[in-house]
Design an enzyme around this catalytic site. Structure first.
Site, PDB file in Angstrom:
ATOM      1  N   ALA A 248       0.883  -1.165   0.000  1.00  0.00           N
ATOM      2  CA  ALA A 248       0.000   0.000   0.000  1.00  0.00           C
ATOM      3  C   ALA A 248       0.916   1.208   0.000  1.00  0.00           C
ATOM      4  CB  ALA A 248      -0.891  -0.028   1.237  1.00  0.00           C
TER       5      ALA A 248
ATOM      6  N   SER B 121       2.092   5.301  -1.530  1.00  0.00           N
ATOM      7  CA  SER B 121       1.539   6.627  -1.232  1.00  0.00           C
ATOM      8  C   SER B 121       0.371   7.003  -2.140  1.00  0.00           C
ATOM      9  CB  SER B 121       2.633   7.678  -1.320  1.00  0.00           C
ATOM     10  OG  SER B 121       3.294   7.583  -2.553  1.00  0.00           O
TER      11      SER B 121
ATOM     12  N   GLN C 283      -2.244   1.296  -4.407  1.00  0.00           N
ATOM     13  CA  GLN C 283      -1.847   0.028  -3.799  1.00  0.00           C
ATOM     14  C   GLN C 283      -1.652  -1.014  -4.884  1.00  0.00           C
ATOM     15  OE1 GLN C 283      -5.083  -0.132  -0.939  1.00  0.00           O
ATOM     16  NE2 GLN C 283      -5.980  -1.904  -1.970  1.00  0.00           N
TER      17      GLN C 283
ATOM     18  N   ASP D   6      13.149   8.939  -8.105  1.00  0.00           N
ATOM     19  CA  ASP D   6      12.611   8.561  -6.796  1.00  0.00           C
ATOM     20  C   ASP D   6      13.530   7.509  -6.173  1.00  0.00           C
ATOM     21  OD1 ASP D   6      11.233   7.681  -4.614  1.00  0.00           O
ATOM     22  OD2 ASP D   6       9.329   7.350  -5.644  1.00  0.00           O
TER      23      ASP D   6
END
Ligand code: ATP
Length: 616
Positions: free
Chosen positions: A298, A300, A303, A448
């Site tokens: 799950a 940000s 999910q 990221d």
């Protein structure tokens, strides 16, 4: 004492502003259906302020995102639905008729206790219900997170029990969530101030947040739990903070933020099905053999569920939480309101500029079609390059809010500390090689650095790469000068660092000597791993701590915000360094840099540069 009261007053001002905002947003709804509004308000208010705890989830093992072991698609797993010609087969676990009275959960959703997916009211959960009093549990397991590579007993790891809670999907319910959070933080600040008044201020680590009663351990936990409930942009920001080093963020705060890294609340099945139907059409299951309603993660903004396609391919389906894409701006504005009124953000951080960039990046991340395109591009770029694998994108089961990709396996980077030194060195080298390649060869970077995005497959010594939502191109002129700056940093050339920093827009040219000195010193520290041949031992130098000391000076004397390119780039670079520190790797950084430099073609070869170390 006076400053504590000032902090409190600011915080209360902030909360009232948010409440004001929330009232404005809720007005149109009041005319519609007053009763529903009141009910929803009460539900959201109690849930989001943490007065109710959502439904405790029963996972067979550890929380889903701890380590992707997405191999539960067997008939024994009651959350797996098997499809026959697009319809759920007999063996699937849809709710069945039952004589047991239905249960209404905190979201107002009614379900049968016999529904395997919602087996929350069963006898087995009596003890869970007791544990529910505390949403965060402390694990006594010994974990190796040190940079030394040795297994060392650490303060107990705080784990969060996965919960099922409906995502607050409307601007109204989200604004309410922030108002509730603000009120909770104000109360926590008040409690901490009172405690300090009575027992004195705890010894600070020379860090601003450690001094503030706002960021007490309790408040940090309150914030982390609220972010897990809200999900979306606010949680993403919390996750970014959570991968910082212990020397930058005080340990108790980091421990609380660890909670947000473990994953968010899980959306209920009904809400999940709504997203799937509206995004893929009601016949989405016709392309699948099975779908596991228990998420493997799950995250940000969505999910992730495991499924098996008709051709037998195992896939990961990332399904976006409803409403998060439309509430990026308001979420970030609300976070900013909270931050502003805590008085914790120094002026030199140029928060507005950072917020503008964050909003743009997150909007792009919410469009999974862009992520699919990025992933395909990386798959092509990395094809044939040893040690990396990018999973296939399945277009037929993807849309703007659903992304289906081939399922891959591996250990996340933060968990590889238990592997031997040689393997950790290999991983560190591959991570830095990838980072340099993305910037200086592809000029296209996945920005990221979340440790969960790198899955190391020990058997094949391959790093499986996932999550390409945040990726961007860098202009050639920028990359040319950036490489020169990195070389100047590595070679201890202060004139080169200053010249390149001006050209790139890090310096305006009007800076004081104090600022210039701090800037150059910071550059040299970052350049340290690239300064010597023969392998840099990330266990022996605390780069982040040294930078943080200079950071305070730079923030104070800075005259210009960094260029837009720098936000994501520096996040990625610091993420790569932090990963190497975390796993305690020894990496031949200089050799990797010089290899890139040897093959690099500068665009502006005729440009006259004043220093030797940065000339082409
Ligand atoms: N193809 C895949 N194979 C295996 N696991 C996957 C795959 N895609 C996603 N996951 C799991 O789901 C998690 C979340 O996926 P992803 O990082 O793509 O989502 P996200 O919304 O971008 O997350 P975040 O915002 O936390 O970075 C991953 O950390 C991983 O555990």
């Amino acid at each position: 004492m006076a400053s504590s009261f000032r902090d409190l007053a600011r915080l209360f001002n902030g909360v009232s502003l948010i409440a004001n905002e929330f009232a404005k947003r809720s007005l149109p709804a009041t005319t519609d259906d007053f009763q529903t509004l009141i009910k929803k308000t009460l539900l959201s208010a109690t849930d989001l302020t943490g007065l109710t705890k959502g439904n405790l989830r029963q996972f067979p093992n550890s929380p889903p995102s701890a380590n992707p072991t997405p191999h539960r698609a067997d008939a024994a797993s009651s959350s797996v639905v098997f499809f026959t010609d697009g319809n759920p087969s007999q063996s699937e676990s849809t709710p069945t008729t039952t004589t047991t009275p239905p249960i209404i959960n905190d979201d107002g959703v009614t379900y049968s206790p016999s529904d395997a997916y919602h087996r929350l009211a069963s006898d087995a959960n009596v003890c869970a219900a007791e544990e529910e009093k505390s949403e965060v549990v402390t694990s006594s397991e010994t974990v190796n997170r040190g940079v030394s590579g040795e297994v060392a007993p650490l303060p107990p790891l705080r784990k969060r029990r996965p919960r099922e809670r409906k995502v607050p999907a409307t601007p109204f319910s989200r604004a309410l969530g922030f108002a509730g959070l603000g009120a909770g933080l104000a109360w926590g600040t008040f409690q901490e101030s009172a405690k300090r008044l009575a027992f004195g201020t705890p010894i600070s680590q020379g860090n601003q947040s450690a001094l503030s009663p706002f960021l007490s351990e309790k408040n940090a936990e309150r914030l982390a739990l609220a972010l897990c409930r809200m999900r979306g942009a606010a949680l993403k920001i919390g996750q970014m903070l959570s991968i910082q080093d212990e020397s930058l963020v005080p340990a108790p705060i980091l421990a609380a933020l660890e909670i947000v890294r473990q994953g968010a609340d899980v959306m209920p099945k009904s809400q999940l099905n709504e997203v799937l139907d509206s995004e893929l059409g009601p016949g989405w299951s016709s392309k699948l053999i099975s779908f596991d309603y228990e998420p493997i993660a799950a995250a940000s903004i969505g999910q992730v569920h495991q499924a098996v396609m008709k051709d037998g391919m195992q896939v990961a389906m990332k399904i976006q939480y409803p409403g998060v894409a439309d509430s990026i701006d308001s979420d970030i504005d609300n976070v900013k309101l909270l931050l502003n009124y805590t008085n914790l953000i120094p002026k030199g951080l140029y928060l507005d500029r950072a917020i503008k960039v964050a909003k743009e990046e997150l909007s792009r991340e919410c469009d999974y079609r862009l992520e699919a395109a990025n992933q395909k591009r990386f798959r092509d770029l990395l094809a044939g390059i040893d040690g990396f694998y990018v999973p296939i994108v399945v277009d037929a089961i993807s849309s703007r809010r659903v992304l289906t990709t081939e399922l891959v396996y591996g250990i996340t980077i933060d968990k590889v500390a238990s592997l031997n030194q040689e393997t950790r060195n290999h991983i560190g080298k591959k991570l830095l090689e990838l980072t340099l390649m993305e910037l200086f060869v592809f000029r296209f970077m996945q920005t990221d650095p979340n440790w969960g995005n790198f899955l190391f497959d020990e058997a094949t010594k391959t790093i499986n790469l996932i999550d390409f939502g945040a990726a961007r191109d860098y202009p050639k002129v920028f990359v040319d000068d950036y490489l020169r700056m990195v070389l100047a940093c590595a070679n201890g050339d202060s004139d080169g660092v200053i010249e390149m920093s001006r050209r790139l827009g890090f310096l305006s040219g009007m800076e004081s000597d104090v600022m210039l000195d701090a800037h150059v010193q910071a550059g040299f520290i970052v350049g340290l791993p690239f300064s010597r041949s023969g392998g840099f031992d990330f266990r022996s130098n605390n780069i982040t701590q040294s930078i943080s000391h200079l950071g305070a000076t730079m923030v104070k004397h800075r005259l210009t915000p960094p260029p837009d390119e720098a936000y994501s780039l520096h996040r990625k670079l610091s993420g790569a360094f932090l990963a190497c520190i975390k796993i305690g790797a020894v990496v031949p950084c200089r050799e990797l840099l010089l290899e890139v430099y040897k093959h690099y073609k500068f665009g502006d070869v005729n440009d006259i540069l004043s220093t030797d170390s940065v000339s082409a």
